[in-house]
Each structure stands twice: as C-alpha cells, then as structure tokens.
Design a protein around this motif. Structure first.
Motif, mmCIF file in Angstrom:
data_model
loop_
_atom_site.group_PDB
_atom_site.id
_atom_site.type_symbol
_atom_site.label_atom_id
_atom_site.label_comp_id
_atom_site.label_asym_id
_atom_site.label_seq_id
_atom_site.Cartn_x
_atom_site.Cartn_y
_atom_site.Cartn_z
ATOM 1 N N ARG A 36 0.784 -1.132 -0.026
ATOM 2 C CA ARG A 36 -0.029 0.017 0.066
ATOM 3 C C ARG A 36 0.946 1.244 -0.084
ATOM 4 O O ARG A 36 1.872 1.129 0.455
ATOM 5 C CB ARG A 36 -1.043 -0.016 1.312
ATOM 6 C CG ARG A 36 -1.764 1.331 1.426
ATOM 7 C CD ARG A 36 -2.733 1.083 2.414
ATOM 8 N NE ARG A 36 -2.051 0.689 3.836
ATOM 9 C CZ ARG A 36 -2.634 0.428 4.830
ATOM 10 N NH1 ARG A 36 -3.710 0.502 4.977
ATOM 11 N NH2 ARG A 36 -1.879 0.069 5.765
ATOM 12 N N VAL A 37 0.387 2.230 -0.681
ATOM 13 C CA VAL A 37 1.120 3.602 -0.828
ATOM 14 C C VAL A 37 0.444 4.100 0.066
ATOM 15 O O VAL A 37 -0.568 4.477 0.161
ATOM 16 C CB VAL A 37 1.198 3.921 -2.359
ATOM 17 C CG1 VAL A 37 1.887 5.285 -2.448
ATOM 18 C CG2 VAL A 37 1.757 3.159 -3.209
ATOM 19 N N ARG A 38 1.438 4.737 1.064
ATOM 20 C CA ARG A 38 1.075 5.932 2.079
ATOM 21 C C ARG A 38 0.882 7.367 1.530
ATOM 22 O O ARG A 38 1.685 7.597 0.365
ATOM 23 C CB ARG A 38 2.003 5.745 3.151
ATOM 24 C CG ARG A 38 2.001 4.576 3.861
ATOM 25 C CD ARG A 38 2.940 4.652 5.093
ATOM 26 N NE ARG A 38 4.381 4.690 4.654
ATOM 27 C CZ ARG A 38 5.199 3.830 4.814
ATOM 28 N NH1 ARG A 38 4.688 2.592 5.334
ATOM 29 N NH2 ARG A 38 6.489 3.868 4.209
ATOM 30 N N GLN A 39 0.048 8.141 2.125
ATOM 31 C CA GLN A 39 -0.048 9.360 1.855
ATOM 32 C C GLN A 39 1.334 10.339 1.695
ATOM 33 O O GLN A 39 1.370 10.905 0.797
ATOM 34 C CB GLN A 39 -1.327 10.006 2.417
ATOM 35 C CG GLN A 39 -1.693 11.398 1.961
ATOM 36 C CD GLN A 39 -2.334 11.238 0.531
ATOM 37 O OE1 GLN A 39 -2.863 10.302 0.218
ATOM 38 N NE2 GLN A 39 -2.213 12.319 -0.278
ATOM 39 N N SER A 40 2.119 9.995 2.719
ATOM 40 C CA SER A 40 3.135 10.767 2.670
ATOM 41 C C SER A 40 4.095 10.357 1.702
ATOM 42 O O SER A 40 4.744 11.290 1.319
ATOM 43 C CB SER A 40 3.908 10.302 4.113
ATOM 44 O OG SER A 40 4.332 8.925 4.206
ATOM 45 N N ASP A 41 4.278 9.266 1.255
ATOM 46 C CA ASP A 41 4.777 8.824 0.236
ATOM 47 C C ASP A 41 4.396 9.498 -0.972
ATOM 48 O O ASP A 41 5.113 9.887 -1.914
ATOM 49 C CB ASP A 41 4.850 7.458 0.009
ATOM 50 C CG ASP A 41 5.401 6.392 0.813
ATOM 51 O OD1 ASP A 41 6.364 7.071 1.622
ATOM 52 O OD2 ASP A 41 5.358 5.356 1.014
ATOM 53 N N VAL A 42 3.043 9.610 -1.373
ATOM 54 C CA VAL A 42 2.497 10.485 -2.533
ATOM 55 C C VAL A 42 2.746 11.788 -2.602
ATOM 56 O O VAL A 42 3.360 12.412 -3.381
ATOM 57 C CB VAL A 42 0.916 10.153 -2.715
ATOM 58 C CG1 VAL A 42 0.569 11.034 -3.648
ATOM 59 C CG2 VAL A 42 0.721 8.606 -2.951
ATOM 60 N N ALA A 43 2.885 12.355 -1.268
ATOM 61 C CA ALA A 43 3.311 13.824 -1.044
ATOM 62 C C ALA A 43 4.697 14.012 -1.331
ATOM 63 O O ALA A 43 5.247 14.995 -2.109
ATOM 64 C CB ALA A 43 2.881 14.326 0.376
ATOM 65 N N ASP A 44 5.496 13.196 -1.011
ATOM 66 C CA ASP A 44 6.967 13.097 -1.085
ATOM 67 C C ASP A 44 7.171 13.387 -2.744
ATOM 68 O O ASP A 44 7.921 13.876 -2.992
ATOM 69 C CB ASP A 44 7.757 12.052 -0.609
ATOM 70 C CG ASP A 44 7.700 12.231 0.890
ATOM 71 O OD1 ASP A 44 7.467 13.480 1.163
ATOM 72 O OD2 ASP A 44 8.200 11.391 1.782
ATOM 73 N N LEU A 45 6.599 12.117 -3.505
ATOM 74 C CA LEU A 45 6.561 12.241 -4.943
ATOM 75 C C LEU A 45 6.346 13.401 -5.701
ATOM 76 O O LEU A 45 6.802 13.898 -6.672
ATOM 77 C CB LEU A 45 5.833 10.768 -5.465
ATOM 78 C CG LEU A 45 6.454 9.552 -5.352
ATOM 79 C CD1 LEU A 45 5.350 8.366 -5.622
ATOM 80 C CD2 LEU A 45 7.789 9.372 -5.669
ATOM 81 N N ASP A 46 4.985 13.985 -5.088
ATOM 82 C CA ASP A 46 4.582 15.072 -5.723
ATOM 83 C C ASP A 46 5.506 16.267 -5.482
ATOM 84 O O ASP A 46 5.863 17.216 -6.518
ATOM 85 C CB ASP A 46 3.250 15.475 -5.054
ATOM 86 C CG ASP A 46 2.165 14.783 -5.618
ATOM 87 O OD1 ASP A 46 2.400 14.031 -6.618
ATOM 88 O OD2 ASP A 46 1.159 14.624 -4.758
ATOM 89 N N ARG A 47 6.163 16.090 -4.359
ATOM 90 C CA ARG A 47 7.178 17.423 -4.142
ATOM 91 C C ARG A 47 8.379 17.303 -5.069
ATOM 92 O O ARG A 47 8.933 18.244 -5.381
ATOM 93 C CB ARG A 47 7.680 17.490 -2.738
ATOM 94 C CG ARG A 47 8.685 18.277 -2.123
ATOM 95 C CD ARG A 47 9.071 18.338 -0.610
ATOM 96 N NE ARG A 47 9.483 16.823 -0.421
ATOM 97 C CZ ARG A 47 10.546 16.503 -0.724
ATOM 98 N NH1 ARG A 47 11.475 17.000 -1.268
ATOM 99 N NH2 ARG A 47 10.799 15.001 -0.270
ATOM 100 N N MET A 48 8.653 15.841 -5.105
ATOM 101 C CA MET A 48 10.075 15.648 -5.807
ATOM 102 C C MET A 48 9.824 16.034 -7.214
ATOM 103 O O MET A 48 10.693 16.579 -7.959
ATOM 104 C CB MET A 48 10.722 14.187 -5.662
ATOM 105 C CG MET A 48 11.260 14.102 -4.267
ATOM 106 S SD MET A 48 11.692 12.399 -4.311
ATOM 107 C CE MET A 48 10.535 11.381 -4.484
ATOM 108 N N SER A 49 8.574 15.668 -7.734
ATOM 109 C CA SER A 49 8.146 15.893 -9.188
ATOM 110 C C SER A 49 8.241 17.325 -9.581
ATOM 111 O O SER A 49 8.703 18.026 -10.385
ATOM 112 C CB SER A 49 7.024 15.383 -9.604
ATOM 113 O OG SER A 49 5.933 15.758 -8.972
#
Length: 105
Positions: A33-46
């Motif tokens: 499962r992908v955590r919301q914090s991981d998604v936020a980190d990916l958005d920030r990095m992109s």
C-alpha cells in the motif's frame, strides 16, 4: 466416508482455501500500500524536478545568448585587429618609401 462427511470435508477445505487466499491478498495489499506521505513526497520531488529543469533550460538559453555575444565580439575584434595590422603594414611601407626618397648623407 459417507456423502455428508465428504460434503463437510470439501466445504471445510474450500473455506480454508478461501481464508488463506483472502489472508494472502490482505498481506500483499498491506505491505504494498502506498502511504499518503509517500505520494506527497513524490509530488514534491516531481515539482522540484520540474523547477530544476526550467532553471537548466534558462541557464542553457542564457549561455547560448552569451556565447553568441562573445563570438560576435571576437569576430569584431579580429576584424579590427586585421584592419590595424593592415594599416601598420601600409604605414611601414610608406615609411620605407619615404626613407628611400631621402638622400643619404
């Protein structure tokens, strides 16, 4: 083994298989499962990558403009140098002509 025992045994085996399958599915989803914090980190990095690419593109454009300016300036300087050297040659030639015309004493 009579018919009733066979049906009950088959039902227990099928239920156990269903339970194990459901549990395995739950485990896989639990660990993948992908955590919301991981998604936020990916958005920030992109976003940071996008900004870095824009900065790189601006730097490349600036360097290309600067290179064109410096090339133009170098071409002009070389043309001025050629003209000055030609003028110096001409002046030396005239000086030699004048020296040859002056009577040697």
């Amino acid at each position: 083994m009579n018919r009733t025992e066979f049906i009950i045994t088959t039902a227990i085996i099928l239920f156990a298989a269903f339970a194990m399958g459901w549990f395995a599915n739950w485990l896989v989803h639990r660990f993948t499962r992908v955590r919301q914090s991981d998604v936020a980190d990916l958005d920030r990095m992109s976003q940071e990558l996008h900004e870095a690419e824009e900065t790189r593109d601006q730097a490349i454009t600036y360097l290309q403009q600067r290179e064109a300016e410096l090339t133009n300036q170098l071409t002009q300087t070389e043309a001025e140098l050629r003209a000055a050297m030609e003028g110096l040659r001409e002046a030396r030639r005239e000086a030699e002509e004048l020296r040859s015309q002056i009577p040697q004493g």
